[in-house]
Design an enzyme around this catalytic site. Sequence first.
Site, PDB file in Angstrom:
ATOM      1  N   GLY A  27       0.808  -1.206   0.000  1.00 50.29           N
ATOM      2  CA  GLY A  27       0.000   0.000   0.000  1.00 50.29           C
ATOM      3  C   GLY A  27       0.846   1.263   0.000  1.00 50.29           C
ATOM      4  O   GLY A  27       0.437   2.293   0.540  1.00 50.29           O
ATOM      5  N   ASN A  29       1.465   3.314  -2.243  1.00 52.94           N
ATOM      6  CA  ASN A  29       1.092   4.326  -3.233  1.00 52.94           C
ATOM      7  C   ASN A  29       0.201   5.431  -2.664  1.00 52.94           C
ATOM      8  O   ASN A  29      -0.061   6.423  -3.351  1.00 52.94           O
ATOM      9  CB  ASN A  29       0.370   3.669  -4.407  1.00 52.94           C
ATOM     10  N   GLY A  31      -1.739   7.364   1.196  1.00 47.20           N
ATOM     11  CA  GLY A  31      -1.931   7.436   2.637  1.00 47.20           C
ATOM     12  C   GLY A  31      -0.651   7.294   3.435  1.00 47.20           C
ATOM     13  O   GLY A  31       0.427   7.761   3.018  1.00 47.20           O
ATOM     14  N   ILE A  32      -0.739   6.645   4.570  1.00 48.29           N
ATOM     15  CA  ILE A  32       0.415   6.457   5.436  1.00 48.29           C
ATOM     16  C   ILE A  32       1.499   5.655   4.722  1.00 48.29           C
ATOM     17  O   ILE A  32       2.695   5.941   4.850  1.00 48.29           O
ATOM     18  CB  ILE A  32      -0.015   5.777   6.749  1.00 48.29           C
ATOM     19  N   GLY A  33       1.099   4.662   3.941  1.00 55.44           N
ATOM     20  CA  GLY A  33       2.082   3.855   3.223  1.00 55.44           C
ATOM     21  C   GLY A  33       2.947   4.684   2.296  1.00 55.44           C
ATOM     22  O   GLY A  33       4.146   4.437   2.166  1.00 55.44           O
ATOM     23  N   SER A 156      -3.534  -0.614  14.334  1.00 58.15           N
ATOM     24  CA  SER A 156      -4.366   0.577  14.454  1.00 58.15           C
ATOM     25  C   SER A 156      -4.741   0.782  15.907  1.00 58.15           C
ATOM     26  O   SER A 156      -4.970  -0.186  16.645  1.00 58.15           O
ATOM     27  CB  SER A 156      -5.636   0.429  13.615  1.00 58.15           C
ATOM     28  N   TYR A 181     -13.273  -3.856  10.249  1.00 56.41           N
ATOM     29  CA  TYR A 181     -11.947  -3.252  10.113  1.00 56.41           C
ATOM     30  C   TYR A 181     -11.166  -3.361  11.417  1.00 56.41           C
ATOM     31  O   TYR A 181      -9.987  -3.762  11.427  1.00 56.41           O
ATOM     32  CB  TYR A 181     -12.087  -1.788   9.703  1.00 56.41           C
TER      33      TYR A 181
END
Length: 316
Positions: A27, A29, A31-33, A156, A181
Amino acid sequence: MPTAVQTPPWDVHRLPPAQGKNFLVTGGNAGIGYFVAEQLAGTGATVVLGSRDPAKAEAAMASIRARVPGARVRHLRLDLADLSSLKPSVDSLELDHLDAVVHNAGVLLDQPERRETKDGHELTFGTNHLGHFALTHWLAPLLSAAPAGRVVTTGSFAAKSARLDLDDLQTTRDYRPKRAYERSKLAQMLFGCELDRRLRAGGSTTLSVLAHPGGALDSLTPARPPLHARSTGQRLRGLPLALFVQGKQAGAWPAVRAVLDPTVTGGQLWGPRVAGLRGAPRLEPVWDHLADPATAARLWTASATLTGVDPAFHPA
């Protein structure tokens, strides 16, 4: 008598060099990633962005190269919701070793309908937990080939109050997207703890480390057009929240420290300094329900059955 080597204080803006190392960020690409990848690229390492969407990965790599001169970044097509695709993806890495993987990618659905992966697993649990569980299996030889590989699992803060239903991991009863989630992130973190126990028992030099970003909001995140843009109004509305939470660039700090800090050891949990929600990364006590080996072992067995693989690492 030799002088003890002093480790300098950790500075999120002055990261230690990592030339010659290879890192994979799932991930990476968005957000946090994305910010994990951008910050790791600044160390001189080769950073691989795992992403389903080549166009989004190309945009992310262009953004990183614009901010990190000489950045060594590349894309790995990676679909965690398709278990059969993971081995071919790992084979296409064409690396002789992997120094760290950051299990960051995840989905948080907002539709009330329950959805499934190609393999028939509930989509959130199947992507966030089972996909990373299986990916770890296929990456194990590359991580074992590194002098001290690391598996960094991004959990999280929402998982702190979550509880698993081991009899209904696929949430076939009373499906709610937010709860699915939270449980998937808890499953990831329990996996990270159980992986640490198994690595130590097997004499592996690979470490399993947990990290979480605290509270990370788009409105407090620096713009990275075209990946992320924010208006002046959004920025101003987000300012009061900065007393309590932070942007996604700061949310990346715990995972980056878990990858790079030479003092990090297996089984640790890294999160933001201020109430676990914002600030520089610090070592946190492992949450009580993460330290339950019986639950983690049952989850591991169920995950191995559902994915058809059982991650194992060779000893040093």
